[in-house]
Scaffold this active site. Sequence first.
Site, PDB file in Angstrom:
ATOM      1  N   CYS A 137       0.830  -1.208   0.000  1.00 38.38           N
ATOM      2  CA  CYS A 137       0.000   0.000   0.000  1.00 38.38           C
ATOM      3  C   CYS A 137       0.862   1.255   0.000  1.00 38.38           C
ATOM      4  CB  CYS A 137      -0.922  -0.015   1.218  1.00 38.38           C
ATOM      5  SG  CYS A 137      -1.946   1.453   1.328  1.00 38.38           S
ATOM      6  N   CYS A 140      -0.366   4.112   2.070  1.00 37.21           N
ATOM      7  CA  CYS A 140      -0.176   3.996   3.530  1.00 37.21           C
ATOM      8  C   CYS A 140       1.279   4.259   3.903  1.00 37.21           C
ATOM      9  CB  CYS A 140      -0.493   2.586   4.041  1.00 37.21           C
ATOM     10  SG  CYS A 140      -1.893   1.809   3.292  1.00 37.21           S
ATOM     11  N   ASP A 141       2.194   3.693   3.115  1.00 34.90           N
ATOM     12  CA  ASP A 141       3.595   3.656   3.543  1.00 34.90           C
ATOM     13  C   ASP A 141       4.530   4.542   2.717  1.00 34.90           C
ATOM     14  OD1 ASP A 141       2.762   1.773   5.373  1.00 34.90           O
ATOM     15  OD2 ASP A 141       3.154   0.092   4.026  1.00 34.90           O
TER      16      ASP A 141
END
Length: 324
Positions: A137, A140-141
């Site tokens: 992701c 997200c990261d």
Amino acid sequence: MATHRTKMLIIGSGPAGYSAAIYGARAMMEPIVVQGLQPGGQLTITTDVENYPGFADVIQGPWLMEQMQKQAEHVGTKMMWDTIVDVDIAGGSPFRAVGDSGDEYIGDVLVIATGAQAKWLGAPGEQELGGKGVSACATCDGFFYRGKKVAVIGGGNTAVEEALYLTNHSQDVTLIHRRDELRAEKILQERLLKHPNITVQWNKAVSSFEGDPMGAGLTHLALKDTVTGEESTLDVDGAFVAIGHAPATELFKGKLPMDDGGYLLVEPGTPMTSIPGVFACGDVMDHTYRQAVTAAGTGCMAALDAERFLATLDFAEQEAEAAE
Ligand code: NDP
């Protein structure tokens, strides 16, 4: 340990589950939504959403899901922070489900909206370096790789969007794709290919993720040319696997018909499964469209069909009582 009884039991809390709940609550079915491990579903690991109708400005995925949850609660849905670990559906309505908490849930109708999850390559090092350079992701990261070298693996919409997103953080983004043609929409392809900070490595497969899980984390990828077989390496600090999703249908194996990919089979054009009163909506039954708006649409369909099913049940009960 408690037993929760409802006319409409919904498993899953993405756009499909919440939309089913909104319609179900307004039809007085007093739905219970068992939210699962990732309340809000896949959109909670997304940032910008600009294709959900009704918003002129770009909105955020987690915000959209928060709004859907609030809307479902506002009209009378009960949310349960639990994960279903077993279902008993073979005997027909009412359907029984057991939560991780030990609680039991009983519903006259069951709506399955468990969605899908990211797939992994299964290459050496992928698991060991998970969270230490390897992720599924970017939204997200990606932030953790500010100013660093990153790669995205895949050639679909997700991979291209993630590569584009990563340019917000990194000036050195490589897209690695196993063929010489992308599957992503043309408009996304155009944006990707024009981007000065994105390089595409065509016809390449990742043979392994290399680095030190206990130390520096991911340092490079071992690649193999899918046409010539030639081997090479690519130095990266972060690698994002974006090769599609697998439906969350483990619970229903042997209990409901599925296709080869594990997606639940429904009667075409409806959310009806092979068991009357059990409905499937959203990504768990849709490997083609997989959009928030289509998931919401099928959630609505499941609630409307659930209402019809309950009306038939009520009618059958009344008939039986009258005959006694
Ligand atoms: P897709 O299934 O569309 O694409 C998966 C990609 O990964 C393909 O390019 C595939 O290669 C590649 N791939 C699959 N398995 C492997 C493997 N083992 N090794 C290497 N590469 C592999 O998945 P997406 O997640 O991209 O998209 C899913 C759906 O969601 C699509 O319908 C998409 O349109 C939609 N979507 C829409 C968005 C939007 O509208 N904004 C955003 C994101 C997704 P190959 O092409 O060779 O098969």
